[in-house]
Scaffold this motif. Structure first.
Motif, short mmCIF file in Angstrom:
data_model
loop_
_atom_site.label_atom_id
_atom_site.label_comp_id
_atom_site.label_asym_id
_atom_site.label_seq_id
_atom_site.Cartn_x
_atom_site.Cartn_y
_atom_site.Cartn_z
N ASP A 396 31.60 6.80 -9.31
CA ASP A 396 31.66 7.91 -10.27
C ASP A 396 31.18 9.19 -9.59
N ILE A 397 31.37 9.25 -8.27
CA ILE A 397 30.95 10.45 -7.55
C ILE A 397 31.93 11.57 -7.84
N HIS A 398 31.38 12.71 -8.23
CA HIS A 398 32.24 13.82 -8.59
C HIS A 398 33.04 14.29 -7.37
N HIS A 400 33.90 17.10 -6.28
CA HIS A 400 33.29 18.20 -5.53
C HIS A 400 32.24 17.71 -4.57
N ASP A 401 31.47 16.76 -5.04
CA ASP A 401 30.43 16.20 -4.18
C ASP A 401 31.06 15.41 -3.03
N GLN A 404 32.33 17.85 -0.53
CA GLN A 404 31.23 18.47 0.19
C GLN A 404 30.70 17.55 1.29
N VAL A 405 30.55 16.29 0.96
CA VAL A 405 30.04 15.35 1.96
C VAL A 405 31.08 15.12 3.05
N GLU A 408 31.15 17.67 5.87
CA GLU A 408 30.16 17.48 6.94
C GLU A 408 30.73 16.64 8.08
N LEU A 459 25.04 8.25 0.21
CA LEU A 459 24.21 9.37 -0.26
C LEU A 459 24.00 9.32 -1.77
N PHE A 460 25.07 9.03 -2.48
CA PHE A 460 24.96 9.05 -3.94
C PHE A 460 24.70 7.67 -4.53
N GLY A 461 24.65 6.65 -3.63
CA GLY A 461 24.50 5.29 -4.12
C GLY A 461 23.26 5.11 -4.90
N LEU B 4 23.45 19.04 4.82
CA LEU B 4 23.75 18.47 3.51
C LEU B 4 22.49 18.17 2.72
N TYR B 8 21.70 18.47 -1.27
CA TYR B 8 21.43 17.30 -2.11
C TYR B 8 19.99 16.83 -1.95
N TYR B 16 20.56 14.43 -11.45
CA TYR B 16 21.99 14.10 -11.64
C TYR B 16 22.12 12.68 -12.19
N ARG B 17 21.33 11.77 -11.60
CA ARG B 17 21.44 10.37 -12.03
C ARG B 17 20.80 10.15 -13.39
N ARG B 157 29.42 26.66 -3.97
CA ARG B 157 28.75 25.86 -5.00
C ARG B 157 27.80 26.67 -5.87
#
Lengths: 461, 182
Positions: A396-398, A400-401, A404-405, A408, A459-461, B4, B8, B16-17, B157
């Motif tokens: 469910d990672i957006h 945009h995110d 962005q990642v 990199e 990263l978002f996990g 990054l 973040y 966010y979470r 952003r």
């Protein structure tokens, strides 16, 4: 290849090829001209046979921008559905034109003005042949982009041929550029808009096609979805539309750069597309229209260049296509677009199709293999009737995110609604992360995408 | 090159979470204002309940990227229960942080010529970990919100980060102007 060569040596433009070659060769012969004129059957030339693999390393070396590093990494460009990059040959053709030939077209009676005029009109013919136009010199209108081409049809053909209560059929998959002009026209004239919907396999639901086109005056549809990669059965839709007496507009912005295009096989009456998505410069697009339709249409923009006569109480417009090209046109851009078409034609559009189809299959497999069920591709499964556009949803990672990642890692994808908000609503998302493929992409780009997506997952996990 | 991790930060990912003050309020007495980022489709809905000259309660709904949604969550915790004057002060400070270059010109004229930050956000690292000499903004006053300062290095952003704040401004503007009419 052969047929493009013949376009620039057509009767009526006997000096065609020489003046263009002459214009570009002082720059040391572009890599493309080198390929076609010196090496004959190089990896590019004459490769247009099913099953022949593209020499992507060779192609990539023709694109200066792709040699760039970003964040200390190789640039992995997967955003060609938004805008492609352009080969050196295109840049050199435009430079050479400015350095040796530039003058305004349609006005001068001196040598370089005549050369400029000829190059501009040759570009028109080259474009026309590329899409199978029966009358290339008269049916190709240069616009600012595909959006302006659609607006031209809506404003000119629409206002001359539609009246309150008339119906237009379009699809839920359209890019805003083939939707908003019709919303505006519908509001102004009191038109009825009818929509072909998308089914759950990301294809158009054609079960209601005959009912929807019944009595419609215009039917318009994308030839390939910029979000899903879906390639609708355009010819069948056009046939149904014509049976019902409707005129057919094709949005070819995503298809013309990637697939063999023939307006006769598509069965369209108008075709809109953009140069910058097919290796050409920004600032120029194309409207192809059936000659009799264009002849009967009033001008769109007005001013200089599009008239035959002007008096203080009125004017007589020029003939087609000049009457649709008010003001100084994008001359260098037309020359750049023609060079892009020569480049694509030398690779061979059938080979381009096969390459992207192969790479799409590889991407589906590689992404599923690396990321498993966490990754969804919002588009038809497989490669049949689908192009190299992959809208991704990862966990469910957006988007945009994700983008962005990925940046990199030097991986360029597009996050957003892709100018298709009605389709986003139908998909139940606000945005997708879209990777799109072209002639300069190969398996290593797809691998880089998969690896970078994995990093985003951590990263978002 | 901006890292990054500047964008973040852990606090941002946490908000966010697990977004704070997520949900809705009854309208009225609360006001409901929607904010959209037309470029990306991000959406923030702010429910603001103004009681007298105080922001008595706030809830956030909507959908979008980690930056827009965490910024909304951080904002809600920073302004909830404050007098409107202080809410506006927090908003002002936050928006200054989001436009460091302009703020530098306004408040530190002698730094105005250095626009490394402004050029593309890719060159300056000075504002990374609290280089207060460069900062025209009192980061301590911002508390957790200061975690969002890394967004400035990613200019695209910034609109994500300011979406909720602009929406809140509209909500309290409306609340104040309607109470003025009554």
């Amino acid at each position: 290849m052969a047929h493009v060569k013949s376009t620039i040596q057509e009767p009526g433009q006997p000096q065609g090829a020489s003046s263009l070659q002459g214009a570009s060769s002082p720059q040391g012969a572009s890599s493309l001209q080198g390929a076609s004129s010196l090496q004959g059957a190089s990896s590019l030339q004459g490769a247009d046979a099913p099953g022949r693999r593209l020499d992507v390393d060779r192609i990539r070396s023709d694109f200066p921008l792709l040699a760039r590093q970003v964040h200390g990494r190789r640039l992995v460009y997967l955003d060609s559905a938004a805008s492609s990059q352009r080969p050196r040959a295109v840049l050199q053709a435009m430079d050479a034109y400015y350095e040796t030939t530039h003058a305004n077209v349609h006005r001068g009676v001196y040598a370089i003005a005549e050369e400029a005029d000829r190059l501009y009109e040759q570009a028109r013919v080259t474009v026309g042949h590329f899409i199978g136009a029966p009358h290339p010199a008269r049916e190709v209108v240069f616009t600012k982009n595909a959006t302006e081409a659609v607006n031209l049809v809506a404003f000119s053909w629409g206002r001359a041929n539609l009246k309150p209560g008339d119906a237009i059929v379009l699809t839920e998959m359209e890019h805003h550029s083939n939707l908003v002009p019709w919303l505006v026209l519908a509001a102004d004239l009191g038109l009825e808009l009818r929509y072909l919907r998308m089914d759950d396999s990301y294809r158009l639901d054609l079960s209601s096609l005959d009912r929807l086109v019944e009595g419609a005056k215009l039917v318009t549809c994308t030839v390939m979805s910029n979000v899903l990669g879906t390639i609708p059965p355009f010819a069948s839709i056009a046939e149904a539309a014509h049976s019902a007496g409707a005129v057919v507009l094709a949005d070819g912005a995503q298809s013309v750069p990637h697939h063999v295009t023939d307006v006769g096989s598509l069965g369209c009456d108008f075709l809109a597309f953009s140069s910058h998505k097919m290796l050409g410069p920004t600032g120029i697009g194309v409207l192809w229209g059936r000659e009799d339709l264009l002849d009967a249409m009033p001008p769109f923009m007005t001013g200089g260049g599009m008239i035959r006569d002007v008096k203080l109480d009125g004017f007589v417009p020029d003939e087609t296509p000049g009457k649709f090209e008010a003001g100084t046109p994008p001359i260098a851009e037309a020359i750049g677009l023609a060079e892009a078409i020569r480049y694509l034609t030398d690779i061979g559009m059938t080979s381009v199709e096969h390459h992207e189809s192969h790479l799409t299959a590889y991407a589906e497999e590689a992404l599923a293999g690396t990321l498993g069920a966490d990754l969804r591709i919002l588009g038809p499964a497989g490669t049949v009737a689908r192009g190299g556009v992959l809208s991704l949803a990862y966990r469910d990672i957006h988007p945009h995110d994700l983008a962005q990642v990925l940046d990199e890692s030097g991986v360029c994808i597009r996050a957003g609604h892709h100018c298709a908000k009605p389709l986003m609503r139908r998909l139940g998302v606000s945005a997708t992360a879209r990777a799109s493929l072209y002639v300069y992409n190969d398996e290593s780009d797809v691998d880089a995408l998969a690896e970078a997506l994995g990093k985003a997952g951590s990263l978002f996990g | 090159m901006p890292a990054l991790e500047d964008l973040y930060r852990e606090i941002i990912l946490d908000h966010y979470r697990s977004p704070r003050n997520r949900g809705e309020l009854a309208v009225p007495p609360a006001r409901r204002v929607e904010g959209f980022n037309p470029l990306c489709g991000d959406e923030v809905v702010v429910y603001a309940e103004v009681d007298g000259d105080k922001l008595a309660d706030i809830r956030i709904s909507g959908q979008g990227c980690s930056i827009s949604q965490s910024s909304a969550s951080l904002m809600s915790t920073a302004v909830k229960g404050l007098p409107l004057g202080e809410v506006r002060e927090v908003i002002r400070t936050f928006k200054s942080m989001m436009s460091l270059h302009e703020a530098a010109i306004d408040e530190h004229g002698d730094h105005g010529g250095e626009d490394g930050e402004h050029a593309s956000g890719t060159s300056g690292d000075s504002s990374g970990e609290g280089g207060p000499g460069e900062e025209p903004v009192d980061l301590e006053k911002l508390g957790e919100l200061a975690a969002l300062q890394g967004v400035v290095k990613f200019p695209v952003r910034i609109k994500c980060a300011t979406l909720a704040w602009n929406t809140l401004v509209q909500a309290i503007d409306e609340a104040e102007s309607s109470s003025g009419e009554e």
